[in-house]
Scaffold this active site. Structure first.
Site, PDB file in Angstrom:
ATOM      1  N   GLU A 187      43.520  34.203  19.214  1.00  0.00           N
ATOM      2  CA  GLU A 187      44.266  34.787  20.328  1.00  0.00           C
ATOM      3  C   GLU A 187      44.087  33.953  21.592  1.00  0.00           C
ATOM      4  O   GLU A 187      43.412  32.923  21.587  1.00  0.00           O
ATOM      5  CB  GLU A 187      43.805  36.229  20.580  1.00  0.00           C
ATOM      6  CG  GLU A 187      42.361  36.358  21.032  1.00  0.00           C
ATOM      7  CD  GLU A 187      41.909  37.796  21.201  1.00  0.00           C
ATOM      8  OE1 GLU A 187      42.653  38.713  20.801  1.00  0.00           O
ATOM      9  OE2 GLU A 187      40.798  38.022  21.729  1.00  0.00           O
ATOM     10  N   ASP A 203      40.029  38.226  30.735  1.00  0.00           N
ATOM     11  CA  ASP A 203      41.278  37.481  30.528  1.00  0.00           C
ATOM     12  C   ASP A 203      41.754  36.777  31.802  1.00  0.00           C
ATOM     13  O   ASP A 203      42.877  36.972  32.260  1.00  0.00           O
ATOM     14  CB  ASP A 203      42.386  38.419  30.017  1.00  0.00           C
ATOM     15  CG  ASP A 203      41.948  39.275  28.862  1.00  0.00           C
ATOM     16  OD1 ASP A 203      41.125  38.812  28.055  1.00  0.00           O
ATOM     17  OD2 ASP A 203      42.415  40.436  28.758  1.00  0.00           O
TER      18      ASP A 203
END
Length: 356
Positions: free
Chosen positions: A230, A44
């Site tokens: 997402e 991430d």
């Protein structure tokens, strides 16, 4: 003029000319390069460039770490500081995911997802730092950033459009149902939502519905399929606005999808956004890059180049663990104004962002 003096003067002029010649050629000779992955681990990844520094974050899990470097190639050895450690227990004590650092209204903010140890309780939280240097000063918890219904939320990012601040994130429609959607909302300020959330996208195309859960996970109570939108990120080019998001489960066929604003009406109306019928960035097994996703964007220091930063795995079976590492590469734009990300590049040296 004495002959000796004339010779010395000519020699100095020759040395000066040589110095200027080398100065002109040095940038070409000394072109910096970077090689993916930028460091061994970093799920991430997020980066922002400000005042000569790249400020970088990724998921660590039990705390928030901030990296700082002048050169993306040096990310693996960059200055690193733990800027926030949560309390041992409570609603934001565990599973700190996908932190992002932003500079808004003269202050620094960090957005992160966290829970009490149970994923069903994941919500977004905000830290503020008034220091000009985010590696210094005090990070103060401003509180939970939630819609009026206080729904499950992760992967929140913020952006400004026409003087208004917006948030985009991934959430559930209600209770856990094995599906994550993309939502948007106005912000009253960097830590408070203004009005309710609006769903812009859900997994509904064949290529973004590959989320079968491994059998061993199902034995532990997982749903048989997880459909995922997402990691949304806002991208702007002239008058064109995009949201680039991650689709499919991180353990299978992770890739990037795209929403494009049609240029009319409110950003808060789903009908004003158009989904790309195909993914815009997929894995490249031939280059040893698997499951690319959860990206962010940054400009080169001179503002001339657009870059995408994303995590990827080194093999097909690495799943959602710490083998996910940050990769970066330059991207271009198509004649119709849409981004052209190409495909994940091989792990070989490439020119570093221009202006470093």
């Amino acid at each position: 003029m004495p002959l000796e003096y004339s010779f010395i003067r000519m020699r100095r002029l020759s040395l000066l000319s040589l110095f200027l010649f080398l100065l002109v050629l040095t940038p070409a000779w000394a072109q910096r390069t970077l090689t993916n992955p930028l460091k061994a681990s970093g799920p991430d990844p997020w980066v922002v460039y400000k005042d000569g520094w790249y400020y970088y974050m990724n998921t660590v899990g039990n705390r928030l770490d901030l990296w700082r470097t002048r050169h993306m190639a040096d990310l693996g050895t960059a200055d690193r500081k733990t800027v926030y450690t949560p309390p041992a227990s409570g609603p934001y004590s565990k599973q700190l995911w996908a932190p992002e650092i932003h500079f808004l209204n003269g202050k620094w903010y960090i957005y992160f997802a966290a829970d009490d140890g149970r994923n069903v309780n994941h919500r977004m939280w905000v830290l503020e730092n008034a220091s000009a240097d985010p590696m210094q000063g005090e990070w103060v918890l401003k509180g939970k950033l939630a819609d009026p219904g206080d729904h499950w939320a992760i992967d929140l990012s913020v952006f400004e459009h026409k003087g208004k601040l917006f948030a985009i994130w991934s959430g559930w429609e209600g209770a856990i149902n094995g599906r994550q959607d993309i939502y948007i909302a106005r912000l009253k300020n960097p830590w408070t939502m203004k009005g309710d959330r609006v769903r812009l996208s859900k997994p509904d195309l064949p290529w973004e519905m590959h989320g079968d859960v491994p059998e061993e996970w199902q034995k532990n109570g997982e749903v048989p399929q997880v459909l995922v939108n997402e990691g949304p990120q806002f991208l702007r080019k002239d008058k064109n606005l995009f949201i680039v998001y991650s689709a499919n489960a991180c353990w299978r066929d992770y890739c990037l999808g795209q929403l494009q604003y049609d240029g009319s009406g409110s950003l808060l109306k789903a009908v004003n956004w158009r989904k790309s019928p195909q993914p815009v960035f997929v894995q490249a097994p031939e280059n040893g890059v698997f499951a690319p996703g959860h990206n962010s964007f940054f400009k080169s220091p001179d503002g001339r180049e657009d870059w995408i930063l994303y995590h990827a795995n080194p093999s097909e079976t690495d799943g959602c663990g710490n083998k996910r590492a940050p990769h970066a590469q330059r991207f271009s734009w198509n004649p119709d104004g849409t981004p052209n990300f190409g495909k994940p590049l091989p792990k070989t040296p490439m020119p570093a962002p221009s202006g470093e």
